[in-house]
Write an enzyme that holds these catalytic residues in place. Structure first.
Site, PDB file in Angstrom:
ATOM      1  N   ARG A   1      12.076 -10.166   5.764  1.00  0.00           N
ATOM      2  CA  ARG A   1      11.941 -10.492   4.722  1.00  0.00           C
ATOM      3  C   ARG A   1      13.340 -10.438   3.977  1.00  0.00           C
ATOM      4  NH1 ARG A   1       7.402  -7.559   2.168  1.00  0.00           N
ATOM      5  NH2 ARG A   1       8.180  -5.917   3.366  1.00  0.00           N
TER       6      ARG A   1
ATOM      7  N   LYS B   1      12.647  -3.339   1.686  1.00  0.00           N
ATOM      8  CA  LYS B   1      11.961  -2.369   2.042  1.00  0.00           C
ATOM      9  C   LYS B   1      12.342  -1.256   1.438  1.00  0.00           C
ATOM     10  CE  LYS B   1       8.627  -1.558   3.905  1.00  0.00           C
ATOM     11  NZ  LYS B   1       7.647  -1.034   2.586  1.00  0.00           N
TER      12      LYS B   1
ATOM     13  N   TYR C   1      10.959  -2.068  -3.434  1.00  0.00           N
ATOM     14  CA  TYR C   1      10.276  -1.128  -2.993  1.00  0.00           C
ATOM     15  C   TYR C   1      10.034   0.093  -2.273  1.00  0.00           C
ATOM     16  CZ  TYR C   1       7.446  -5.808  -3.811  1.00  0.00           C
ATOM     17  OH  TYR C   1       7.335  -7.186  -3.824  1.00  0.00           O
TER      18      TYR C   1
ATOM     19  N   HIS D   1       8.328   3.095  -2.715  1.00  0.00           N
ATOM     20  CA  HIS D   1       7.256   4.871  -1.787  1.00  0.00           C
ATOM     21  C   HIS D   1       7.930   5.587  -1.522  1.00  0.00           C
ATOM     22  CE1 HIS D   1       4.968   0.401  -1.625  1.00  0.00           C
ATOM     23  NE2 HIS D   1       6.213  -0.221  -1.070  1.00  0.00           N
TER      24      HIS D   1
ATOM     25  N   GLU E   1       7.313  -1.026  -7.487  1.00  0.00           N
ATOM     26  CA  GLU E   1       5.734  -1.289  -7.372  1.00  0.00           C
ATOM     27  C   GLU E   1       4.967  -0.668  -8.304  1.00  0.00           C
ATOM     28  OE1 GLU E   1       7.054   2.199  -4.574  1.00  0.00           O
ATOM     29  OE2 GLU E   1       7.456  -0.079  -4.513  1.00  0.00           O
TER      30      GLU E   1
ATOM     31  N   SER F   1       0.393  -8.561  -2.571  1.00  0.00           N
ATOM     32  CA  SER F   1      -0.665  -7.983  -2.491  1.00  0.00           C
ATOM     33  C   SER F   1      -1.240  -9.480  -1.743  1.00  0.00           C
ATOM     34  CB  SER F   1      -1.298  -7.538  -3.448  1.00  0.00           C
ATOM     35  OG  SER F   1      -0.833  -6.066  -3.452  1.00  0.00           O
TER      36      SER F   1
ATOM     37  N   ASP G   1     -16.339  -1.763  -5.504  1.00  0.00           N
ATOM     38  CA  ASP G   1     -14.683  -1.257  -6.300  1.00  0.00           C
ATOM     39  C   ASP G   1     -15.646  -0.516  -7.074  1.00  0.00           C
ATOM     40  OD1 ASP G   1     -12.673  -1.695  -8.485  1.00  0.00           O
ATOM     41  OD2 ASP G   1     -12.293  -2.673  -7.361  1.00  0.00           O
TER      42      ASP G   1
ATOM     43  N   VAL H   1      -7.298   0.286  -1.245  1.00  0.00           N
ATOM     44  CA  VAL H   1      -7.198   1.339  -2.529  1.00  0.00           C
ATOM     45  C   VAL H   1      -6.140   2.152  -2.604  1.00  0.00           C
ATOM     46  CG1 VAL H   1      -8.654   3.405  -3.894  1.00  0.00           C
ATOM     47  CG2 VAL H   1      -9.649   1.513  -2.185  1.00  0.00           C
TER      48      VAL H   1
ATOM     49  N   ALA I   1      -2.892   0.759   2.063  1.00  0.00           N
ATOM     50  CA  ALA I   1      -2.011   1.131   1.285  1.00  0.00           C
ATOM     51  C   ALA I   1      -1.450   2.322   2.618  1.00  0.00           C
ATOM     52  CB  ALA I   1      -3.460   2.114   0.685  1.00  0.00           C
ATOM     53  N   ILE I   2      -1.324   1.951   2.943  1.00  0.00           N
ATOM     54  CA  ILE I   2      -0.158   2.547   4.547  1.00  0.00           C
ATOM     55  C   ILE I   2       1.100   3.157   3.854  1.00  0.00           C
ATOM     56  CG2 ILE I   2       0.510   0.488   5.992  1.00  0.00           C
ATOM     57  CD1 ILE I   2      -0.598   3.930   6.866  1.00  0.00           C
ATOM     58  N   ASP I   3       2.106   1.886   2.571  1.00  0.00           N
ATOM     59  CA  ASP I   3       3.036   2.314   2.576  1.00  0.00           C
ATOM     60  C   ASP I   3       3.415   3.468   1.479  1.00  0.00           C
ATOM     61  OD1 ASP I   3       4.369   0.523   3.372  1.00  0.00           O
ATOM     62  OD2 ASP I   3       4.194  -1.229   2.062  1.00  0.00           O
TER      63      ASP I   3
ATOM     64  N   ARG J   1      -2.026   6.280  10.070  1.00  0.00           N
ATOM     65  CA  ARG J   1      -0.653   7.031  10.098  1.00  0.00           C
ATOM     66  C   ARG J   1       0.298   5.307  10.150  1.00  0.00           C
ATOM     67  NH1 ARG J   1       0.544   5.904  15.562  1.00  0.00           N
ATOM     68  NH2 ARG J   1      -0.910   6.116  17.085  1.00  0.00           N
TER      69      ARG J   1
ATOM     70  N   ALA K   1       3.470  -0.908   7.803  1.00  0.00           N
ATOM     71  CA  ALA K   1       3.973  -0.874   7.039  1.00  0.00           C
ATOM     72  C   ALA K   1       4.597  -1.575   5.840  1.00  0.00           C
ATOM     73  CB  ALA K   1       4.679   0.923   6.556  1.00  0.00           C
TER      74      ALA K   1
END
Length: 369
Positions: free
Chosen positions: A15, A75, A94, A96, A118, A134, A198, A239, A268-270, A279, A299
């Site tokens: 990207r 990133k 982003y 994080h 984010e 997302s 949810d 989540v 959600a690993i980010d 991991r 990630a």
């Protein structure tokens, strides 16, 4: 303002933070856009397209970072880029931060202005710059989950759609947000048996209205989660709490209840991952096996489809970039409450409560100062 678009250097990250159309718009506002040589190639955008749009092509990253007041990335900065950050420089990407103490410490030490895509949040609670990625990730979930179930990748050898006379795969999606909704679209379209969990009843009602009997909706209480996990062939975990470290809702004990060869895709690993066993992985080595479950934890998942992702990201981020360039970060944050929520670090101080809580640090409420 002088605005820099560096080439992304994370593994297999194709990207780029801006399209030529975005660069042309900024140039039309009187700003100078520097694009690192080759930055757009992963998204199919040659340097000539940026030149035609009025951008300046920088031969390397050092010259670009040195020249620019604002750096716009996809990133978060990685180790190689830490020394390029300087005091007073706006870094819009982003970030994080709650998942990386090293990056948080470096941004504080170098006294940059860190604005995280984010955590930009509209008054109704929506996250306009997280939403497009997302959407991309939600659809990729299923695509990557199918690969994880292949026997050659350690999976149990289940075809998501099944065939006449053989049941389809059972897909469990934890979270009915944007990424979850997009995952449901693709999973249902492929013929999987889909269950969505949810805690937000309104989101479950929405999913139910759209998909009717094609997707089962359940309240995400411990009993339902445990029962669904035990039966699932593929679990999609999306989540997260915006800006904060993701809660570990999927414990090692829950994964032990799944059949060996089942798969988990953790979007959600980010933010640290929503499974205790997750991991970060890369596009070159995207999976790892834990408790007999194939984990996909890349990630930068939307980087797998950079052309689509670059266009979607520019559509969402460009209005904020233009505002920051036209008015400067101080005035922009004062006038735009949504953008102000994106401020995570400022001149050596943490300004996001969730990041501060992740590392037991103090923070200041910038909006109130």
């Amino acid at each position: 303002m002088q605005i820099g678009i560096p080439r992304e250097i994370k593994t297999r990250e194709g990207r780029v933070a801006m399209t030529p159309a975005g660069a042309a718009l900024l140039a039309g506002h009187g700003h100078t856009v520097y694009v690192e040589k080759g930055a757009g190639l992963g998204s199919g955008i040659p340097d000539s397209a940026f030149r035609k749009a009025g951008a300046v092509i920088a031969d390397g990253p050092d010259a670009l970072w040195d020249a620019c007041e604002m750096i716009v990335k996809v990133k978060e900065p990685v180790d190689e880029e830490f020394d390029r950050m300087r005091e007073g420089q706006v870094i819009f990407t982003y970030l994080h931060l709650a998942a990386s103490q090293d990056l948080t410490d470096e941004q504080l030490r170098r006294r940059v202005i860190g604005i995280a895509n984010e955590t930009i949040q509209l008054s109704g609670g929506s996250l306009p710059l997280l939403a497009p990625m997302s959407s991309v990730a939600g659809r990729l979930f299923i695509q990557m989950g199918c690969a994880c179930l292949d026997a050659k990748n350690g999976g149990k050898g289940v075809l998501l759609s099944g065939v006449p006379g053989v049941r389809p795969a059972r897909v469990v999606i934890l979270d009915a947000g944007i990424s979850g909704l997009n995952a449901v679209h693709l999973a249902v379209g492929m013929g999987a048996r889909v269950t969505v969990l949810d805690i937000n009843q309104k989101r479950l009602d929405y999913i139910s209205d759209i998909f009717r009997s094609m997707a089962v909706t359940l309240t995400a209480n411990p009993e339902n989660v445990e029962e669904c996990m035990a039966e699932a062939d593929l679990v999609i975990g999306s989540v997260l709490i915006p800006g904060a470290r993701a809660p570990h809702l999927l414990t090692r004990g829950l994964l032990r209840k799944m059949e060996p060869g089942s798969a988990l895709v953790d979007i959600a690993i980010d933010q640290g991952g929503c499974a205790e066993t997750s991991r970060p992985t890369t596009h070159d080595s995207p999976t790892h096996l834990e408790e007999g479950i194939v984990h996909y934890c890349v990630a930068n998942m939307p980087g797998a489809v950079p052309r689509t992702s670059t266009s979607a990201l520019t559509n969402a981020s460009l209005p904020y970039v233009v505002q920051l360039a036209d008015k400067g970060w101080i005035r922009s944050l004062r006038e735009n409450a949504a953008l102000a929520k994106g401020l995570n670090v400022m001149q050596g101080k943490l300004t996001d409560k969730r990041v501060a809580e992740a590392f037991g640090r103090d923070y200041i409420d910038y909006i109130a100062t």
